[in-house]
Design a protein around this motif. Structure first.
Motif, PDB file in Angstrom:
ATOM      1  N   GLY A   1       0.962  -1.016  -0.059  1.00 43.56           N
ATOM      2  CA  GLY A   1       0.013   0.234  -0.092  1.00 43.56           C
ATOM      3  C   GLY A   1       0.833   1.187  -0.106  1.00 43.56           C
ATOM      4  O   GLY A   1       1.151   1.965  -0.269  1.00 43.56           O
ATOM      5  N   GLN A   2       2.159   1.904   0.697  1.00 38.26           N
ATOM      6  CA  GLN A   2       2.955   2.241   0.488  1.00 38.26           C
ATOM      7  C   GLN A   2       3.505   3.089  -0.420  1.00 38.26           C
ATOM      8  O   GLN A   2       3.473   3.894  -1.388  1.00 38.26           O
ATOM      9  CB  GLN A   2       4.124   2.230   1.166  1.00 38.26           C
ATOM     10  CG  GLN A   2       3.900   1.801   2.852  1.00 38.26           C
ATOM     11  CD  GLN A   2       3.548   3.029   3.470  1.00 38.26           C
ATOM     12  OE1 GLN A   2       4.392   3.894   3.522  1.00 38.26           O
ATOM     13  NE2 GLN A   2       2.580   3.168   4.391  1.00 38.26           N
TER      14      GLN A   2
ATOM     15  N   GLU B   1       1.853   1.665  -3.585  1.00 36.11           N
ATOM     16  CA  GLU B   1       0.938   2.296  -4.695  1.00 36.11           C
ATOM     17  C   GLU B   1       0.007   4.367  -4.059  1.00 36.11           C
ATOM     18  O   GLU B   1      -0.173   4.274  -5.231  1.00 36.11           O
ATOM     19  CB  GLU B   1      -0.147   1.548  -3.867  1.00 36.11           C
ATOM     20  CG  GLU B   1      -0.534  -0.303  -4.329  1.00 36.11           C
ATOM     21  CD  GLU B   1      -1.699  -0.956  -4.154  1.00 36.11           C
ATOM     22  OE1 GLU B   1      -2.725  -0.907  -3.512  1.00 36.11           O
ATOM     23  OE2 GLU B   1      -2.073  -2.479  -4.774  1.00 36.11           O
ATOM     24  N   ALA B   2       0.237   3.483  -2.568  1.00 32.22           N
ATOM     25  CA  ALA B   2      -0.428   5.444  -2.453  1.00 32.22           C
ATOM     26  C   ALA B   2       0.618   6.206  -2.877  1.00 32.22           C
ATOM     27  O   ALA B   2       0.285   7.414  -3.623  1.00 32.22           O
ATOM     28  CB  ALA B   2      -0.480   5.904  -0.741  1.00 32.22           C
TER      29      ALA B   2
ATOM     30  N   PHE C   1      -7.890   4.900   0.100  1.00 29.97           N
ATOM     31  CA  PHE C   1      -7.003   3.619   0.796  1.00 29.97           C
ATOM     32  C   PHE C   1      -7.982   2.985   2.034  1.00 29.97           C
ATOM     33  O   PHE C   1      -8.584   3.773   2.588  1.00 29.97           O
ATOM     34  CB  PHE C   1      -6.125   3.115   0.690  1.00 29.97           C
ATOM     35  CG  PHE C   1      -5.170   3.056  -0.538  1.00 29.97           C
ATOM     36  CD1 PHE C   1      -4.644   2.765  -1.771  1.00 29.97           C
ATOM     37  CD2 PHE C   1      -4.772   5.029  -1.160  1.00 29.97           C
ATOM     38  CE1 PHE C   1      -4.121   2.506  -2.585  1.00 29.97           C
ATOM     39  CE2 PHE C   1      -3.967   5.183  -2.047  1.00 29.97           C
ATOM     40  CZ  PHE C   1      -3.843   4.047  -3.060  1.00 29.97           C
TER      41      PHE C   1
ATOM     42  N   PHE D   1      -5.467   3.278   5.156  1.00 32.40           N
ATOM     43  CA  PHE D   1      -5.008   5.178   4.632  1.00 32.40           C
ATOM     44  C   PHE D   1      -4.376   4.882   3.551  1.00 32.40           C
ATOM     45  O   PHE D   1      -3.439   5.903   3.286  1.00 32.40           O
ATOM     46  CB  PHE D   1      -4.588   5.310   6.169  1.00 32.40           C
ATOM     47  CG  PHE D   1      -5.577   4.578   7.270  1.00 32.40           C
ATOM     48  CD1 PHE D   1      -7.073   4.250   6.698  1.00 32.40           C
ATOM     49  CD2 PHE D   1      -5.449   4.032   8.159  1.00 32.40           C
ATOM     50  CE1 PHE D   1      -7.806   4.322   7.758  1.00 32.40           C
ATOM     51  CE2 PHE D   1      -6.337   3.410   9.709  1.00 32.40           C
ATOM     52  CZ  PHE D   1      -7.278   3.339   9.318  1.00 32.40           C
ATOM     53  N   ASN D   2      -2.601   3.499   4.070  1.00 36.69           N
ATOM     54  CA  ASN D   2      -1.379   3.921   3.342  1.00 36.69           C
ATOM     55  C   ASN D   2      -0.573   4.801   3.444  1.00 36.69           C
ATOM     56  O   ASN D   2      -0.063   5.397   2.676  1.00 36.69           O
ATOM     57  CB  ASN D   2      -1.434   3.691   2.051  1.00 36.69           C
ATOM     58  CG  ASN D   2      -2.557   2.604   1.314  1.00 36.69           C
ATOM     59  OD1 ASN D   2      -1.472   1.342   2.871  1.00 36.69           O
ATOM     60  ND2 ASN D   2      -2.531   1.658   0.642  1.00 36.69           N
ATOM     61  N   LEU D   3      -0.428   5.703   4.574  1.00 40.59           N
ATOM     62  CA  LEU D   3       0.407   7.059   4.735  1.00 40.59           C
ATOM     63  C   LEU D   3       1.565   6.548   5.058  1.00 40.59           C
ATOM     64  O   LEU D   3       2.429   5.670   5.623  1.00 40.59           O
ATOM     65  CB  LEU D   3      -0.294   7.669   6.446  1.00 40.59           C
ATOM     66  CG  LEU D   3      -1.834   8.144   6.119  1.00 40.59           C
ATOM     67  CD1 LEU D   3      -1.901   9.084   7.495  1.00 40.59           C
ATOM     68  CD2 LEU D   3      -1.742  10.006   4.902  1.00 40.59           C
ATOM     69  N   PHE D   4       2.437   7.416   4.217  1.00 44.80           N
ATOM     70  CA  PHE D   4       3.657   6.916   4.357  1.00 44.80           C
ATOM     71  C   PHE D   4       4.413   6.708   6.147  1.00 44.80           C
ATOM     72  O   PHE D   4       4.816   8.017   6.805  1.00 44.80           O
ATOM     73  CB  PHE D   4       4.770   8.196   3.386  1.00 44.80           C
ATOM     74  CG  PHE D   4       4.526   8.407   1.748  1.00 44.80           C
ATOM     75  CD1 PHE D   4       3.908   7.416   1.644  1.00 44.80           C
ATOM     76  CD2 PHE D   4       4.392   9.431   1.602  1.00 44.80           C
ATOM     77  CE1 PHE D   4       3.491   6.955   0.433  1.00 44.80           C
ATOM     78  CE2 PHE D   4       3.637   9.689   0.331  1.00 44.80           C
ATOM     79  CZ  PHE D   4       2.911   8.300  -0.208  1.00 44.80           C
TER      80      PHE D   4
ATOM     81  N   ARG E   1      -4.277  14.510   1.932  1.00 44.61           N
ATOM     82  CA  ARG E   1      -3.290  14.496   1.320  1.00 44.61           C
ATOM     83  C   ARG E   1      -3.233  13.972  -0.233  1.00 44.61           C
ATOM     84  O   ARG E   1      -2.297  15.224  -1.304  1.00 44.61           O
ATOM     85  CB  ARG E   1      -2.663  12.626   1.735  1.00 44.61           C
ATOM     86  CG  ARG E   1      -1.197  12.387   0.310  1.00 44.61           C
ATOM     87  CD  ARG E   1      -0.402  11.090   1.005  1.00 44.61           C
ATOM     88  NE  ARG E   1      -1.261  10.358   0.953  1.00 44.61           N
ATOM     89  CZ  ARG E   1      -1.090   8.743   1.526  1.00 44.61           C
ATOM     90  NH1 ARG E   1       0.462   8.970   1.706  1.00 44.61           N
ATOM     91  NH2 ARG E   1      -1.689   7.996   1.519  1.00 44.61           N
TER      92      ARG E   1
ATOM     93  N   LEU F   1      -3.962   1.109 -10.669  1.00 43.10           N
ATOM     94  CA  LEU F   1      -3.258   0.781 -10.227  1.00 43.10           C
ATOM     95  C   LEU F   1      -3.788  -1.109 -10.477  1.00 43.10           C
ATOM     96  O   LEU F   1      -2.932  -2.269  -9.976  1.00 43.10           O
ATOM     97  CB  LEU F   1      -4.267   0.728  -8.516  1.00 43.10           C
ATOM     98  CG  LEU F   1      -3.429   2.009  -7.787  1.00 43.10           C
ATOM     99  CD1 LEU F   1      -3.927   2.109  -7.098  1.00 43.10           C
ATOM    100  CD2 LEU F   1      -2.384   2.172  -8.089  1.00 43.10           C
TER     101      LEU F   1
END
Lengths: 222, 251
Positions: free
Chosen positions: A120-121, A123-124, B92, B95-98, B158, B59
């Protein structure tokens, strides 16, 4: 009992070991990271090259690589790496060999680190419009590195000890001096062994402790 | 709706098919998201709704058919695809925050690296957006230090920082604790009220009723119904939709 030591430059020899390790480690880290990038790249040619390179280098004895650098690159092909004399040339060629060899282990460590970063990282990052190198360089690799400081420490410790192989092409690091001392001081063989064993422990033990602490500090919380 | 005919729809899918191995997950999908509309995609798990959402910014690549965003077909790969993704915001489920960057850095990253906005401007916009989603006080924290609801609102900020033409939400509340669902839905509702074009894959029926212009019901990879929320919830036409609503609305 330790009088004979004054005749030898033990510290100087270990200092060369440190230098060999330091420059090889920096080079291996850079080249290994590039290889890791190639191994996960979408370009088949890059993936193919990196895979072939790693399989070849990783499965070749280091002694052979170091000898090939000296006898093959230097004496047959005339590569000097801008070294002024034989000693300097072999010192630089040894570093080149260590980088070429150690980078494969660095690459495989980093690749396992990339696998710990959730899909997911990336993908984001892609969904935000970042290109492949940006996704890799800004989002994936920084997280991958933090999770493989431990394995990389093992690679670094192995490299420190592997530098003794530079003695095969006459680089005056610790083990070459050890060979010389064993010949000259045959009555103190165990003492000589102990001194050099201790020397390497002094080099590698703090490396492990410090990087272990760094790994804990740098770990990414999820 | 005379304006809708002059400009192309924001998202248009025609004849889209997608397979995972032998599994046919999207079957001849035709649908549109007109500008300024909120389209909610409902359906049971495994109906292909998330795949559809992810196909829109590629994606998930599709096997056949065509998807257009803002009148242009999806580019295959490379810079053109990255440029399209920059214009399509995505939120998502996870979340998929870095994870290695602060909330503020999460929001400023893409505007700086993709849009080449100066760090000062990116920061200013980011703080405004974080203010808007109600987590400006969390800007210096790392994602793991925030609650799920706060993380998802940061993820929305974001995506908004890129000033997208359209926002895709892939089950944005499914990974949240129940008490945090509302704060995220409120953020999405206010976004909808401002006229953002949105495609929302969700299980939140309340949100579909309140905020959606249209409801698309998917089952087994097909679009079974495409109607207004009131029609869909009060008078579903297909058996599958009746069955689905019967299961979720009775208790």
């Amino acid at each position: 009992m330790f009088d004979f030591l004054s005749e030898y430059d033990v510290l100087g020899a270990f200092w060369l070991t440190v230098q060999l390790t330091f420059f090889s480690a920096i080079g291996a880290l850079i080249w290994g990271t590039i290889l890791a990038g190639m191994r996960v790249s979408p370009v088949p040619l890059m993936r193919g090259f990196a895979t072939a390179y790693i399989n070849l280098m990783r499965n070749t004895p280091l002694t052979l690589i170091i000898l090939a650098c000296s006898l093959g690159l230097n004496q047959t092909l005339g590569m000097t790496l801008a070294g002024q004399n034989f000693e300097q040339q072999n010192y630089r060629l040894a570093i080149l060999g260590f980088i070429a060899y150690t980078a494969t282990f660095v690459c495989e460590s980093i690749r396992s680190g990339i696998n710990t970063v959730p899909v997911g990282q990336a993908e984001a990052a892609r969904a935000l419009g970042l290109g492949f190198t940006q996704v890799l360089g800004i989002v994936v690799l920084p997280q991958a590195f933090r999770s493989v400081i431990g394995p990389l420490t093992s690679v670094l410790i192995a490299l420190t000890k592997n530098t003794t192989i530079a003695s095969t092409i006459g680089v005056a690091e610790a083990s070459l001096l050890m060979s010389e001392m064993i010949e000259n001081e045959s009555d103190k063989i165990f003492l000589v062994f102990a001194i050099f064993a201790l020397g390497f422990v002094i080099l590698t033990l703090p490396t492990g402790l410090i990087l272990g602490w760094v790994a804990k500090k740098a770990a990414v919380k999820r | 709706m005379s304006t809708a005919t002059s400009a192309p729809p924001m998202i248009k899918a025609s004849g889209v098919n997608k397979y995972f191995g032998d599994l046919h997950v999207l079957k001849e999908i035709d649908f549109e998201v007109p500008r300024g509309q909120v389209v909610v995609v409902l359906g049971p798990s495994g109906s292909g709704k998330s795949t559809l959402c992810r196909a829109i910014n590629r994606l998930e690549p599709i096997n056949s058919g065509e998807i257009q965003v803002d009148g242009k077909p999806l580019p295959a790969e490379g810079k053109a695809l990255a440029a399209l993704r920059a214009d399509v915001g995505m939120v998502f489920q996870q979340f998929n925050l870095f994870a290695h960057k602060t909330i503020l850095d999460n929001v400023t990253l893409a505007p700086q690296k993709v849009r080449k906005v100066s760090s000062g401007d990116a920061r200013k916009t980011a703080m405004e957006l974080l203010e808007r989603v109600g987590i400006a006080d969390q800007a210096q924290k790392y994602p793991a230090q925030l609650s799920g609801g706060q993380q998802q609102r940061a993820a929305i900020a974001r995506a908004l920082a890129m000033r997208p033409k359209v926002m895709l939400f892939d089950e944005p509340t499914s990974a949240l604790d129940p008490e945090m669902v509302q704060e995220v839905l409120d953020t999405m509702t206010s976004l909808a009220d401002e006229g953002m074009t949105m495609l929302v894959v969700t299980h939140e029926m309340g949100f579909a009723r309140r905020a959606a212009h249209r409801v698309v019901f998917m089952s087994d990879g097909e679009i079974v119904e495409d109607s207004t929320p009131s029609d869909f919830f009060t008078a579903p036409k297909s058996e599958r939709a009746k069955d689905f609503l019967g299961k979720i609305l009775t208790h």
